[in-house]
Design an enzyme around this catalytic site. Structure first.
Site, PDB file in Angstrom:
ATOM      1  N   GLU A 177      -7.630 -20.444  34.629  1.00 23.88           N
ATOM      2  CA  GLU A 177      -7.933 -19.105  34.101  1.00 23.88           C
ATOM      3  C   GLU A 177      -7.802 -19.057  32.579  1.00 23.88           C
ATOM      4  O   GLU A 177      -6.719 -18.850  32.047  1.00 23.88           O
ATOM      5  CB  GLU A 177      -6.985 -18.058  34.730  1.00 23.88           C
ATOM      6  CG  GLU A 177      -7.261 -16.640  34.234  1.00 23.88           C
ATOM      7  CD  GLU A 177      -6.330 -15.572  34.827  1.00 23.88           C
ATOM      8  OE1 GLU A 177      -5.391 -15.942  35.553  1.00 23.88           O
ATOM      9  OE2 GLU A 177      -6.548 -14.390  34.537  1.00 23.88           O
ATOM     10  N   LYS A 222     -11.449 -19.149  36.837  1.00 27.80           N
ATOM     11  CA  LYS A 222     -11.225 -17.696  36.782  1.00 27.80           C
ATOM     12  C   LYS A 222     -11.407 -17.235  35.337  1.00 27.80           C
ATOM     13  O   LYS A 222     -10.462 -17.202  34.556  1.00 27.80           O
ATOM     14  CB  LYS A 222      -9.816 -17.367  37.297  1.00 27.80           C
ATOM     15  CG  LYS A 222      -9.445 -15.892  37.194  1.00 27.80           C
ATOM     16  CD  LYS A 222      -8.211 -15.543  38.015  1.00 27.80           C
ATOM     17  CE  LYS A 222      -7.767 -14.119  37.770  1.00 27.80           C
ATOM     18  NZ  LYS A 222      -6.790 -13.634  38.736  1.00 27.80           N
ATOM     19  N   SER A 291     -11.292 -12.147  41.499  1.00 28.11           N
ATOM     20  CA  SER A 291      -9.873 -12.471  41.645  1.00 28.11           C
ATOM     21  C   SER A 291      -9.157 -11.386  40.856  1.00 28.11           C
ATOM     22  O   SER A 291      -8.589 -11.648  39.792  1.00 28.11           O
ATOM     23  CB  SER A 291      -9.575 -13.863  41.082  1.00 28.11           C
ATOM     24  OG  SER A 291      -8.172 -14.105  41.105  1.00 28.11           O
TER      25      SER A 291
END
Ligand code: 5MM
Length: 341
Positions: A177, A222, A291
């Site tokens: 991420e 992400k 997410s």
């Protein structure tokens, strides 16, 4: 369930399902609870997360996995059932946030590097044992007219790659991420600037992942979407979708099975509308889903309000947002669906 990380990764992102980011650290969940005037204690955190994880319809139909904070991974519901068992019973996958947060990066004023690599191999073995099959690490990239620097992007990308390598060694799918923030001062974060910084960040991240010999088929990306700064937002839903798809196609190899966006810096409905626009009318080589933390939880937290008598209302709100984002992950969300629900 198959234990191959490649299969777990696909299950995390396929079929319109997405991830519930419920991994707020103790400091962050306190801030969320402050908005409903609820004191954050181990018990109130348990009650809140139990409300979410026992939303059976949402969990079964729309949520492929849940990112947990360490406390929650080992926590039990009020009746003694481990949360991990409740999540697995809904055919959803437990995951764990393993970074210990973004800390000031020495020599780079205004920038951070995410820490948590020390002892990570041992922690991952413990988390695997407890049932976690994926993990998450967030690197934070600040944007201004002079930031980010290459040094900060590189430090964060390198840490993400080292983390991902340790996860794959432990048979845990890493969620990588790199969050490009959207809180630049008015006038400093146009759509063009967000596009440029997101492209630069993802290029460096995938370079570091390659150098660390990461198996791309056994990871999930992400990212943030390409959006202008939230203080003066002008970009249309279509512009956000076009720019985001353009940058992702330029930087993310098709071997990556899935992209699951974060929602920070967007309103709840913006996050859904943008995801749907990204998924409709574009030929994408990856599964593209959500997410989300705030965009899945904000309305549920408000409806629950910390009161046992509001558990059903909180679950309805959570189920509604999970369904809207499931539709968006299939490119089928429209405002009408929102209002009809
Ligand atoms: C749920 O928030 C996560 C944890 O944040 P802290 O470590 O700061 O407490 C956060 O990493 C989250 O998983 C992602 O940012 C996605 O959540 P949002 O709210 O951005 O969709």
């Amino acid at each position: 369930m198959s234990e191959r990380i490649e299969d777990i990764a696909v299950k995390m992102v396929a079929g319109g399902k997405g991830l519930l980011a419920a991994d707020e650290s103790t400091a962050t969940i306190k801030k969320r609870f402050d908005t409903i005037s609820l004191v954050s204690t181990e018990e109130s955190r348990r009650d809140y997360r139990e409300m979410l994880f026992r939303s059976d319809d949402a969990m079964r139909k729309y949520i492929s996995g849940v990112i947990l904070y360490e406390e929650t991974l080992f926590q039990k519901a009020a009746n003694g059932t481990p949360f991990v068992d409740i999540i697995k019973a809904a055919d959803s996958i437990p995951g764990i946030k393993v970074d210990v947060g973004a800390k000031p990066l020495a020599g780079f004023p205004g920038e951070t590097v995410t820490e948590g690599l020390d002892g990570l191999a041992d922690r991952l073995a413990k988390y695997y044992e407890a049932g976690a099959r994926f993990a998450k690490w967030r690197g934070v990239i600040a944007v201004s007219d002079t930031l980010p620097t290459f040094g900060a992007i590189k430090a964060n990308a390198h840490a993400l790659a080292r983390y991902a390598a340790l996860c794959q060694q432990a048979k845990i799918v890493p969620i990588v991420e790199p969050e490009v923030l959207m809180d630049g001062e008015p006038g400093t974060q146009s759509l063009d600037r967000s596009e440029e910084v997101t492209r630069w960040t993802l290029q460096v991240v995938f370079q570091e992942l390659a150098e660390a010999r990461i198996n791309l088929e056994g990871m999930i990306l992400k990212p943030s979407m390409v959006i202008d700064g939230k203080k003066v937002r002008k970009a249309s839903v279509e512009q956000v979708a076009e720019r985001t798809v353009k940058v992702l196609k330029e930087t993310v190899p098709s071997a990556v099975p899935g992209i699951a966006f974060l929602s920070g810096g967007q309103s709840t409905e913006e996050a859904t509308a943008h995801l749907s626009a990204i998924n409709s009318g574009h030929d994408l080589p990856w599964h593209v889903t959500f997410s989300y933390g705030r965009a899945l939880q904000d309305s549920a937290l408000k409806a629950w309000g910390g009161k046992p008598e509001n558990v059903a209302a909180g679950q309805r709100a959570f189920t509604h947002r999970a369904e809207m984002n499931y539709l968006a992950a299939k490119g089928n969300w429209t405002k009408d669906r929102e209002q009809a629900a």
